[in-house]
Enzyme design. Structure first.
Site, PDB file in Angstrom:
ATOM      1  CE  LYS A   1      -3.630   2.415   2.463  1.00  0.00           C
ATOM      2  NZ  LYS A   1      -4.620   2.364   3.535  1.00  0.00           N
TER       3      LYS A   1
ATOM      4  NE  ARG B   1      -5.702   9.640   3.193  1.00  0.00           N
ATOM      5  CZ  ARG B   1      -4.413   9.888   3.004  1.00  0.00           C
ATOM      6  NH1 ARG B   1      -3.986  11.128   2.920  1.00  0.00           N
ATOM      7  NH2 ARG B   1      -3.552   8.884   2.904  1.00  0.00           N
TER       8      ARG B   1
ATOM      9  CE  LYS C   1      -3.461   8.032   6.640  1.00  0.00           C
ATOM     10  NZ  LYS C   1      -4.619   7.109   6.522  1.00  0.00           N
TER      11      LYS C   1
ATOM     12  CD  GLU D   1       5.631  -4.270   3.758  1.00  0.00           C
ATOM     13  OE1 GLU D   1       5.016  -5.157   4.381  1.00  0.00           O
ATOM     14  OE2 GLU D   1       6.013  -3.215   4.301  1.00  0.00           O
TER      15      GLU D   1
ATOM     16  CE  LYS E   1      -6.101   1.786  -0.426  1.00  0.00           C
ATOM     17  NZ  LYS E   1      -6.747   1.721   0.859  1.00  0.00           N
TER      18      LYS E   1
ATOM     19  CB  SER F   1     -11.438   7.137  -3.567  1.00  0.00           C
ATOM     20  OG  SER F   1     -10.248   7.619  -2.980  1.00  0.00           O
TER      21      SER F   1
ATOM     22  CE1 TYR G   1     -14.961   3.292  -2.922  1.00  0.00           C
ATOM     23  CE2 TYR G   1     -12.912   3.432  -4.190  1.00  0.00           C
ATOM     24  CZ  TYR G   1     -13.581   3.396  -2.966  1.00  0.00           C
ATOM     25  OH  TYR G   1     -12.853   3.448  -1.804  1.00  0.00           O
TER      26      TYR G   1
HETATM   27  C1  PBG Z   1      -7.195   3.748   5.537  1.00  0.00           C
HETATM   28  C2  PBG Z   1      -7.638   3.448   4.149  1.00  0.00           C
HETATM   29  C3  PBG Z   1      -7.489   4.313   3.065  1.00  0.00           C
HETATM   30  C4  PBG Z   1      -8.108   3.689   1.978  1.00  0.00           C
HETATM   31  C5  PBG Z   1      -8.608   2.457   2.425  1.00  0.00           C
HETATM   32  N1  PBG Z   1      -8.304   2.325   3.775  1.00  0.00           N
HETATM   33  C6  PBG Z   1      -6.917   5.675   2.974  1.00  0.00           C
HETATM   34  C7  PBG Z   1      -5.609   5.939   3.542  1.00  0.00           C
HETATM   35  O1  PBG Z   1      -4.749   5.071   3.700  1.00  0.00           O
HETATM   36  O2  PBG Z   1      -5.401   7.107   3.870  1.00  0.00           O
HETATM   37  C8  PBG Z   1      -8.207   4.301   0.605  1.00  0.00           C
HETATM   38  C9  PBG Z   1      -9.213   3.732  -0.323  1.00  0.00           C
HETATM   39  C10 PBG Z   1      -9.512   4.593  -1.484  1.00  0.00           C
HETATM   40  O3  PBG Z   1      -8.911   5.665  -1.719  1.00  0.00           O
HETATM   41  O4  PBG Z   1     -10.421   4.214  -2.221  1.00  0.00           O
HETATM   42  N2  PBG Z   1      -6.733   2.746   6.308  1.00  0.00           N
END
Ligand code: PBG
Length: 324
Positions: free
Chosen positions: A194, A204, A216, A232, A247, A273, A312
Site C-alpha cells: 500500500k 478521506r 503517512k 512485504e 493499492k 477512490s 467503486y
Molecule cells: C485507511 C484506508 C485508506 C483507503 C482504504 N483504507 C486511505 C488511507 O490510507 O489514507 C483508501 C481507499 C480509497 O482511496 O479508495 N486505512
C-alpha cells in the site's frame, strides 16, 4: 507476408475466441460506506454515484448488486468525531454500530462475503493508521488495538479481515489472535503493497479521516519502490495472509505484475477512490466515454495480474456485463 496478425482480428467471434483476459463481476469487490443508525444517506461529492449509506439503504444496495452478480463487499464505517480517541478504542466496543451492522448483514445475506477494514484512522483523533505519540506512529502498540479490532469483527461474523494500516507484523499478530480465539476460518486479505498515494483523497473526504498532522510516509510505501513490495509480500505470506493486495492499482500495474509472477497466493488490487474520481470527472465533462473507458481500465488491472479487483466501478461494470 506469411504472418498477418490481423487475420485473428477479422471478426467479433474470432476476436472473442482468442481473448486472453476475461473480467467478470465475480472477480470484483464493491466498497460500501456505512453510516450510523438512520442518518440520511448522502452522496460523496468527489465520488459521484457512491454514497455514505445507512444500514437499510446499504442492505438495498447489496440486494441490487447480488442480482448483478457481485457477491463480495468491503465495508467502511463513517465514525462520528465524538467516538474518536487517541487509541481508536471505539473500533472494538461491543456496541459499535459497524460490528452490529456486520451481524445484521450476515443474518440478512448469509451467502454474501463481507470484508472489513482494520486500521485506526477512522477511529483515531489523529487520523493516522496507528497510535500517535509525540508525532511518532507507534508500531507494536498499534498491533494490540488492530488485533482487538479484528477479533471483534470476527466475532460479529466477518468473512475476510482487511488490514489496511501497513504496520509491521500486523498480519501475524491478527492471525495469531484469531487462531487463539478459534477463528481460524476467518481469512486475511493483506494490504501488502500500500503506497503513500495522492489517490486516496476522495476516500478521506468520504470518511473525514485525513491525518490531522503529517503524512503517512513512515508506514505507507514510497511510490518509487518495487523491490520493497516483494519484501512485504514475503512477510505477509509467512505471517499467514490468504490474499496479497496492491493499492492503488492503475499507477502500480508493474507491481501487480511482479507480485503475481512471484507469488502463488491470489492477488488483489484496489482501484482506489482517486482513480474512480478522475475517470468520472473526465466522463462528466464529455472528454471520455464511460462505458468504453471504465471496462478498459478494469481489464488492464486484471491483465497485469490481479485475480480480484476492489473497485467503486463494480456495480456499473456488472450492469454493463449483464447487458452484454
Ligand atoms: C485507511 C484506508 C485508506 C483507503 C482504504 N483504507 C486511505 C488511507 O490510507 O489514507 C483508501 C481507499 C480509497 O482511496 O479508495 N486505512
Amino acid at each position: 507476408m506469411k504472418n498477418r496478425p490481423r487475420r485473428n482480428r477479422k471478426s467479433p467471434i474470432i476476436r472473442e475466441m482468442i481473448e486472453e483476459t476475461v473480467l467478470q463481476p465475480k472477480n470484483l469487490i464493491y466498497p460500501l460506506f456505512l453510516l450510523e443508525g438512520n442518518l440520511p444517506s448522502t452522496e460523496i461529492i468527489s465520488l459521484p454515484g457512491i454514497y455514505r449509506l445507512n444500514l437499510d439503504d446499504l442492505s438495498k444496495e447489496i440486494e441490487k448488486c447480488v442480482l448483478l452478480g457481485i457477491k463480495t463487499f468491503v465495508l467502511f464505517p463513517v465514525i462520528k468525531e465524538e467516538y474518536k480517541d487517541a487509541i481508536g478504542s471505539y473500533s472494538y466496543h461491543q456496541d459499535n454500530f459497524y460490528l452490529e451492522a456486520i451481524r445484521t448483514l450476515k443474518l440478512r445475506f448469509p451467502n454474501v462475503v463481507l470484508m472489513s477494514d482494520v486500521a485506526l484512522d477512522p477511529y483515531n483523533v489523529d487520523g493516522h493508521d496507528g497510535i500517535v505519540q509525540n508525532g511518532l506512529i507507534l508500531n507494536d502498540e498499534s498491533l494490540t488495538v488492530l488485533s482487538k479490532m479484528a477479533l471483534a469483527q470476527a466475532q460479529a461474523g466477518i468473512d475476510i479481515i482487511g488490514p489496511s494500516d501497513m504496520m509491521d507484523g500486523r498480519v501475524g499478530a491478527i492471525r495469531t489472535c484469531l487462531d487463539e480465539n478459534a477463528y481460524e476460518d476467518v481469512s486475511i486479505m493483506a494490504y501488502t503493497a500500500k503506497y503513500a498515494s495522492a489517490f486516496y483523497g476522495p476516500f478521506r473526504e468520504a470518511l473525514d479521516s485525513a491525518p490531522k498532522a503529517g503524512d503517512k510516509k513512515t508506514y505507507q510505501m514510497n511510490p518509487a519502490n518495487k523491490n520493497e513490495a516483494l519484501i512485504e509480500a514475503e512477510l505477509d505470506t509467512d505471517e499467514g495472509a490468504d490474499f496479497l493486495m496492491i493499492k492503488p492499482a492503475l499507477c502500480y500495474l508493474d507491481v501487480i505484475h511482479v507480485l503475481k509472477e512471484s507469488s502463488n497466493l491470489p492477488i488483489a488490487a484496489y482501484n482506489v477512490s482517486g482513480e474512480y474520481a478522475m475517470l468520472k470527472a473526465a466522463c462528466e465533462k464529455g472528454w471520455l466515454n464511460y462505458e468504453l473507458a471504465m471496462p478498459e481500465m478494469l481489464l488492464s488491472i486484471k491483465r497485469a495480474g490481479a485475480d480480484i479487483i476492489l473497485t467503486y466501478f463494480a456495480k456499473d461494470f456488472a450492469r454493463l456485463y449483464q447487458n452484454g
